[in-house]
Design a protein around this motif. Sequence first.
Motif, mmCIF file in Angstrom:
data_model
loop_
_atom_site.group_PDB
_atom_site.id
_atom_site.type_symbol
_atom_site.label_atom_id
_atom_site.label_comp_id
_atom_site.label_asym_id
_atom_site.label_seq_id
_atom_site.Cartn_x
_atom_site.Cartn_y
_atom_site.Cartn_z
ATOM 1 N N ALA A 22 36.983 37.251 30.207
ATOM 2 C CA ALA A 22 36.381 38.304 29.381
ATOM 3 C C ALA A 22 34.937 38.557 29.804
ATOM 4 C CB ALA A 22 36.442 37.915 27.912
ATOM 5 N N ASP A 23 34.594 39.813 29.961
ATOM 6 C CA ASP A 23 33.231 40.243 30.310
ATOM 7 C C ASP A 23 32.730 39.657 31.624
ATOM 8 O OD1 ASP A 23 33.030 41.795 27.960
ATOM 9 O OD2 ASP A 23 32.449 40.015 26.820
ATOM 10 N N GLU A 24 33.633 39.378 32.561
ATOM 11 C CA GLU A 24 33.257 38.810 33.849
ATOM 12 C C GLU A 24 33.461 39.859 34.938
ATOM 13 O OE1 GLU A 24 34.011 34.453 35.647
ATOM 14 O OE2 GLU A 24 35.834 35.631 35.422
ATOM 15 N N SER A 25 32.512 39.954 35.844
ATOM 16 C CA SER A 25 32.635 40.882 36.968
ATOM 17 C C SER A 25 33.481 40.234 38.070
ATOM 18 C CB SER A 25 31.252 41.219 37.526
ATOM 19 O OG SER A 25 30.722 40.086 38.199
ATOM 20 N N PRO A 26 34.019 41.025 38.996
ATOM 21 C CA PRO A 26 34.729 40.425 40.129
ATOM 22 C C PRO A 26 33.854 39.441 40.919
ATOM 23 C CG PRO A 26 35.303 42.736 39.975
ATOM 24 C CD PRO A 26 34.185 42.483 38.977
ATOM 25 N N ALA A 27 32.573 39.724 41.063
ATOM 26 C CA ALA A 27 31.665 38.810 41.775
ATOM 27 C C ALA A 27 31.541 37.480 41.032
ATOM 28 C CB ALA A 27 30.293 39.449 41.955
ATOM 29 N N GLN A 28 31.396 37.535 39.731
ATOM 30 C CA GLN A 28 31.306 36.306 38.936
ATOM 31 C C GLN A 28 32.604 35.518 38.998
ATOM 32 O OE1 GLN A 28 30.220 38.456 35.382
ATOM 33 N NE2 GLN A 28 28.141 37.580 35.389
ATOM 34 N N ALA A 29 33.740 36.216 38.938
ATOM 35 C CA ALA A 29 35.038 35.539 39.012
ATOM 36 C C ALA A 29 35.223 34.881 40.374
ATOM 37 C CB ALA A 29 36.165 36.530 38.747
ATOM 38 N N ALA A 30 34.859 35.572 41.446
ATOM 39 C CA ALA A 30 34.996 34.999 42.794
ATOM 40 C C ALA A 30 34.162 33.726 42.922
ATOM 41 C CB ALA A 30 34.585 36.020 43.847
ATOM 42 N N ALA A 31 32.938 33.754 42.432
ATOM 43 C CA ALA A 31 32.062 32.580 42.506
ATOM 44 C C ALA A 31 32.622 31.425 41.677
ATOM 45 C CB ALA A 31 30.661 32.949 42.016
ATOM 46 N N ARG A 32 33.098 31.727 40.485
ATOM 47 C CA ARG A 32 33.665 30.688 39.618
ATOM 48 C C ARG A 32 34.920 30.094 40.231
ATOM 49 N NH1 ARG A 32 37.671 31.236 36.515
ATOM 50 N NH2 ARG A 32 37.494 33.499 36.301
#
Length: 124
Positions: A22-32
């Motif tokens: 929720a409320d996560e960008s593709p860049a944030q998801a890739a890093a996580r």
Amino acid sequence: MLLLRRTQPFAFWQSVTGSLEADESPAQAAAREIHEETGLLPNDRLVDAGLQRTFQIDPRWLDRYAPGITENIEYEWHYRVDSPIDVQIDRAEHSEWQWLPVDEAIERVWSWTNRAALEALRSQ
């Protein structure tokens, strides 16, 4: 190319994958996801390939989505390394990992989107 052998809902080889929270960008998801699935730290080696693919969700995963959702968008990211390095996988999700030449990885991955990404990478 790093491949991970997934354990559920059946055993198959794949690249690092994941879902947006929720409320996560593709860049944030890739890093996580790169960190969660391999222990690698997201840094300037993590690069947005600028590619997206829409695919039908495999019926074995439909229960993870809201009713009526049957398609998903995959965002392609690359994590570049100079040579194979050890990774730390989450044994609840993956049973093993392997670094392979791109041609071998294309033959081994289960999803058509993984194959498409690897074929594009091979032609660079």
